[in-house]
Design a protein around this motif. Structure first.
Motif, PDB file in Angstrom:
ATOM      1  N   THR A 127       0.706  -1.275  -0.340  1.00 29.20           N
ATOM      2  CA  THR A 127       0.080   0.371  -0.588  1.00 29.20           C
ATOM      3  C   THR A 127       0.845   1.207   0.157  1.00 29.20           C
ATOM      4  O   THR A 127       0.284   2.123  -0.715  1.00 29.20           O
ATOM      5  CB  THR A 127      -1.055  -0.019   1.606  1.00 29.20           C
ATOM      6  N   GLU A 128       1.548   1.534   0.710  1.00 31.49           N
ATOM      7  CA  GLU A 128       3.058   2.756   0.879  1.00 31.49           C
ATOM      8  C   GLU A 128       3.592   2.535  -0.193  1.00 31.49           C
ATOM      9  O   GLU A 128       4.011   3.997  -1.078  1.00 31.49           O
ATOM     10  CB  GLU A 128       3.785   2.191   2.117  1.00 31.49           C
ATOM     11  N   GLN A 129       3.496   0.909  -1.160  1.00 23.83           N
ATOM     12  CA  GLN A 129       4.441   2.211  -2.030  1.00 23.83           C
ATOM     13  C   GLN A 129       3.526   2.447  -3.123  1.00 23.83           C
ATOM     14  O   GLN A 129       4.448   2.659  -4.501  1.00 23.83           O
ATOM     15  CB  GLN A 129       6.008   0.397  -2.766  1.00 23.83           C
TER      16      GLN A 129
ATOM     17  N   ILE B  63      -2.744   2.905   4.897  1.00 21.46           N
ATOM     18  CA  ILE B  63      -1.934   1.364   5.781  1.00 21.46           C
ATOM     19  C   ILE B  63      -2.575   1.165   6.711  1.00 21.46           C
ATOM     20  O   ILE B  63      -3.435  -0.328   7.026  1.00 21.46           O
ATOM     21  CB  ILE B  63      -0.682   1.941   5.714  1.00 21.46           C
ATOM     22  N   TRP B  64      -3.407   1.787   7.839  1.00 15.84           N
ATOM     23  CA  TRP B  64      -4.328   1.009   8.573  1.00 15.84           C
ATOM     24  C   TRP B  64      -4.921   0.382   8.594  1.00 15.84           C
ATOM     25  O   TRP B  64      -6.090  -0.802   9.216  1.00 15.84           O
ATOM     26  CB  TRP B  64      -4.813   2.210   8.910  1.00 15.84           C
ATOM     27  N   GLY B  65      -6.245   0.993   7.112  1.00 15.64           N
ATOM     28  CA  GLY B  65      -7.369   0.224   6.818  1.00 15.64           C
ATOM     29  C   GLY B  65      -6.803  -0.941   5.944  1.00 15.64           C
ATOM     30  O   GLY B  65      -7.831  -2.093   6.647  1.00 15.64           O
TER      31      GLY B  65
ATOM     32  N   ASN C 230      -4.407  -2.560   7.158  1.00 15.14           N
ATOM     33  CA  ASN C 230      -4.128  -3.939   7.817  1.00 15.14           C
ATOM     34  C   ASN C 230      -5.587  -4.137   8.879  1.00 15.14           C
ATOM     35  O   ASN C 230      -5.226  -5.803   9.648  1.00 15.14           O
ATOM     36  CB  ASN C 230      -3.231  -3.009   9.178  1.00 15.14           C
ATOM     37  N   ILE C 231      -6.308  -3.501   9.168  1.00 15.02           N
ATOM     38  CA  ILE C 231      -7.917  -3.698   9.260  1.00 15.02           C
ATOM     39  C   ILE C 231      -8.586  -4.365   8.567  1.00 15.02           C
ATOM     40  O   ILE C 231      -9.350  -5.759   9.197  1.00 15.02           O
ATOM     41  CB  ILE C 231      -8.509  -2.412   9.735  1.00 15.02           C
ATOM     42  N   GLY C 232      -8.504  -4.457   7.233  1.00 16.21           N
ATOM     43  CA  GLY C 232      -9.171  -5.401   6.663  1.00 16.21           C
ATOM     44  C   GLY C 232      -8.334  -6.534   6.245  1.00 16.21           C
ATOM     45  O   GLY C 232      -8.923  -7.771   6.093  1.00 16.21           O
ATOM     46  N   LEU C 233      -7.103  -6.488   6.337  1.00 15.03           N
ATOM     47  CA  LEU C 233      -6.427  -8.094   6.326  1.00 15.03           C
ATOM     48  C   LEU C 233      -7.124  -8.756   7.107  1.00 15.03           C
ATOM     49  O   LEU C 233      -7.362 -10.492   7.164  1.00 15.03           O
ATOM     50  CB  LEU C 233      -4.916  -7.482   6.954  1.00 15.03           C
ATOM     51  N   VAL C 234      -6.781  -8.386   8.806  1.00 18.58           N
ATOM     52  CA  VAL C 234      -8.038  -9.061  10.049  1.00 18.58           C
ATOM     53  C   VAL C 234      -9.181  -9.310   9.349  1.00 18.58           C
ATOM     54  O   VAL C 234      -9.507 -10.472   9.871  1.00 18.58           O
ATOM     55  CB  VAL C 234      -7.774  -8.371  11.155  1.00 18.58           C
ATOM     56  N   VAL C 235      -9.543  -8.516   9.086  1.00 13.32           N
ATOM     57  CA  VAL C 235     -11.510  -9.239   8.965  1.00 13.32           C
ATOM     58  C   VAL C 235     -11.548  -9.512   8.143  1.00 13.32           C
ATOM     59  O   VAL C 235     -12.192 -10.400   8.200  1.00 13.32           O
ATOM     60  CB  VAL C 235     -12.271  -7.753   8.770  1.00 13.32           C
ATOM     61  N   GLY C 236     -10.763  -9.681   6.931  1.00 15.96           N
ATOM     62  CA  GLY C 236     -10.803 -10.707   5.663  1.00 15.96           C
ATOM     63  C   GLY C 236     -10.636 -12.382   5.711  1.00 15.96           C
ATOM     64  O   GLY C 236     -11.266 -12.813   5.684  1.00 15.96           O
ATOM     65  N   LEU C 237      -9.363 -11.888   7.073  1.00 14.76           N
ATOM     66  CA  LEU C 237      -8.958 -13.182   7.212  1.00 14.76           C
ATOM     67  C   LEU C 237     -10.300 -13.823   8.701  1.00 14.76           C
ATOM     68  O   LEU C 237     -10.374 -15.183   8.027  1.00 14.76           O
ATOM     69  CB  LEU C 237      -8.071 -13.345   8.544  1.00 14.76           C
TER      70      LEU C 237
ATOM     71  N   LEU D  70      -9.268   0.653   0.185  1.00 12.98           N
ATOM     72  CA  LEU D  70      -9.741   1.927  -0.239  1.00 12.98           C
ATOM     73  C   LEU D  70     -11.040   2.851   0.216  1.00 12.98           C
ATOM     74  O   LEU D  70     -10.485   3.733   0.256  1.00 12.98           O
ATOM     75  CB  LEU D  70     -10.402   1.120  -1.204  1.00 12.98           C
ATOM     76  N   ILE D  71     -11.166   1.840   1.501  1.00  9.48           N
ATOM     77  CA  ILE D  71     -11.984   3.156   2.555  1.00  9.48           C
ATOM     78  C   ILE D  71     -10.988   3.521   3.541  1.00  9.48           C
ATOM     79  O   ILE D  71     -11.336   4.958   4.029  1.00  9.48           O
ATOM     80  CB  ILE D  71     -12.987   1.641   3.112  1.00  9.48           C
ATOM     81  N   GLY D  72      -9.772   3.478   3.760  1.00  5.63           N
ATOM     82  CA  GLY D  72      -9.162   4.337   4.650  1.00  5.63           C
ATOM     83  C   GLY D  72      -8.402   5.537   3.541  1.00  5.63           C
ATOM     84  O   GLY D  72      -8.373   6.562   4.355  1.00  5.63           O
ATOM     85  N   GLU D  73      -8.440   5.535   2.022  1.00  6.80           N
ATOM     86  CA  GLU D  73      -7.388   6.431   1.441  1.00  6.80           C
ATOM     87  C   GLU D  73      -9.041   7.214   0.871  1.00  6.80           C
ATOM     88  O   GLU D  73      -8.675   8.479   0.858  1.00  6.80           O
ATOM     89  CB  GLU D  73      -7.037   6.002   0.003  1.00  6.80           C
TER      90      GLU D  73
END
Length: 167
Positions: free
Chosen positions: A73-75, A83-85, A87-94, A111-114
């Motif tokens: 995301t950062e790159q 970036i926070w979105g 990480n949160i999305g990764l946990v929720v998605g898992l 996407l939502i975070g941005e």
């Protein structure tokens, strides 16, 4: 007992390879467990160098596995909110019972975070979200390659001690 440990180790190897691209199954950690089970046999003498070096790789990759989507995301120009979105999305998605949640979650999170950070620039938000998906795909590819390498280590150990293991 050696045959049982060998079979359990082999099953762990196969689950590890499958788990490297199926998020429900742990990948490289189960592969490492397969190597450990092989060393519990009486036919294979303990090699602490192999066990410790493969464990170190396991720990380093486990940490990197959670960092790579954020770095993607950062790159791709993502902000701290993206970036926070991710990480949160990764946990929720898992945790969500949806197919491909481990990819959809970080994408939507970034996407939502941005969009929360800058609602006018949808193109930028899509680019950052794409970076999170590429980070996840890179992480899965690395995990698959490490699982294959661990499987190769397993096979080489079995090959070296096959006469003692199967006698």
């Amino acid at each position: 007992m050696d045959i049982v440990l060998f079979i359990l180790g082999l099953v762990c190897m196969l689950i590890g390879v499958l788990g490297s691209f199926l998020p429900v199954l742990p990948g490289i950690s189960v592969s490492w467990l397969g190597i450990v089970l092989l060393y519990f046999t009486t036919a294979v003498p303990a090699n602490y160098w192999i066990l410790s070096s493969t464990f170190l790789v396991l720990v380093l990759f486990s940490i990197a596995n959670y960092i790579l989507p954020s770095k993607g995301t950062e790159q791709f120009g993502g902000s701290k909110a993206g970036i926070w979105g991710t990480n949160i999305g990764l946990v929720v998605g898992l945790l969500a019972p949806i197919p491909l949640g481990f990819i959809i979650g970080p994408f939507l999170g970034a996407l939502i975070g941005e969009l929360v950070f800058d609602a006018k620039n949808v193109q930028h938000a899509l680019r950052a979200a794409t970076g999170s998906v590429l980070g996840i795909l890179a992480s899965n590819f690395i995990q698959f390659m490490l699982s294959i390498i661990y499987f190769g280590i397993f096979i080489s150990i079995v090959w070296e001690y096959k006469t003692l293991l199967f006698s």
